[in-house]
Design a protein around this motif. Structure first.
Motif, PDB file in Angstrom:
ATOM      1  N   TRP A  73       0.827  -1.211   0.000  1.00  0.00           N
ATOM      2  CA  TRP A  73       0.000   0.000   0.000  1.00  0.00           C
ATOM      3  C   TRP A  73       0.858   1.256   0.000  1.00  0.00           C
ATOM      4  N   VAL A  77      -0.607   2.613  -3.457  1.00  0.00           N
ATOM      5  CA  VAL A  77      -1.889   3.282  -3.245  1.00  0.00           C
ATOM      6  C   VAL A  77      -1.748   4.786  -3.459  1.00  0.00           C
ATOM      7  N   VAL A  89      -7.237   1.874   0.733  1.00  0.00           N
ATOM      8  CA  VAL A  89      -6.383   0.741   0.361  1.00  0.00           C
ATOM      9  C   VAL A  89      -7.209  -0.337  -0.327  1.00  0.00           C
ATOM     10  N   THR A  93      -6.736  -2.031  -4.157  1.00  0.00           N
ATOM     11  CA  THR A  93      -6.021  -3.309  -4.144  1.00  0.00           C
ATOM     12  C   THR A  93      -6.472  -4.153  -5.324  1.00  0.00           C
TER      13      THR A  93
END
Length: 221
Positions: A73, A77, A89, A93
């Motif tokens: 992340w 992210v 997150v 994903t």
């Protein structure tokens, strides 16, 4: 074997969907994605995991025709204000083939547990991803009541996983047989080779002649 993985795995013959995204020969190597999930006290392990993935790509990826990507992340992210951090997150994903969880002394705010539960739900439905979880041993005993309580939650979660499979355990980040680096390097290589389809499976799955025959049958009068 020390530090064995929690093997959430079914044989290829029993799965409706493959673990890996298997492209045709023209589209490049097979892509395998690893999702790292952990609370915030294992930065060193997450950095080492990047080394592991780079080493596997460098030494085995080209030889066996696959590419491996690590989703973290903190590097993948895009920042977003408004939703809760875990929601940001989660929405960014991507699909992944291997879930790799790590815990040391912190249980965290529940994000890691939610990510694990999401991975487990996917596995129960599709037989994918492969789930593996590592816990750190030989930690100094916490003295502050809040830290004691949090570590007890880690222990309870570990006991839960140990009742369902096999978890990994490590004593240090690297430098011994029970090091995180040493074990994950070995285990990820083995997992990847379990997930890679055989040449026969790839040829059968992407047989252009089979596709053309089916097309002619569908369009014949």
């Amino acid at each position: 074997m020390s530090g064995n993985h929690y093997q959430a795995f079914q044989s290829h013959s029993n799965r409706d969907e493959p673990f890996v995204r298997t492209p045709s020969a023209k589209s490049g190597p097979i892509a395998i994605r690893v999702f790292a999930s952990s609370p915030g006290d294992v930065d060193a392990e997450r950095e080492v995991l990047q080394e592991v993935v780079a080493a596997i790509q460098r030494t085995e990826g080209a030889r066996h025709g696959f590419s491996i990507e690590l989703f973290l992340w903190e590097t993948h992210v895009v920042p977003k204000i408004g939703p809760a951090p875990q929601a940001v997150v989660d929405e960014q994903t991507p699909e992944y083939d291997i879930y790799l969880g790590i815990m040391s002394a912190r249980y965290g705010g529940g994000g890691t547990i939610q990510e694990f539960q999401d991975a487990l739900a996917k596995w129960r439905k599709n037989g994918s991803p492969w789930i593996t979880f590592y816990f750190r041993d030989n930690l100094p005993a916490p003295r502050e009541p809040a830290k004691v309580k949090e570590y007890l939650r880690v222990c309870e979660f570990r006991a839960q996983l140990e009742s369902s499979g096999i978890v990994g355990a490590y004593d240090c980040v690297r430098g011994s047989k029970r090091g995180f680096y040493e074990q994950v390097r070995e285990h990820l290589s083995k997992i990847i080779h379990e997930l890679l389809p055989t040449r026969g499976e790839v040829e059968q799955r992407y047989d252009p002649g089979k596709y053309l025959r089916a097309l002619r049958e569908d369009t014949s009068y």
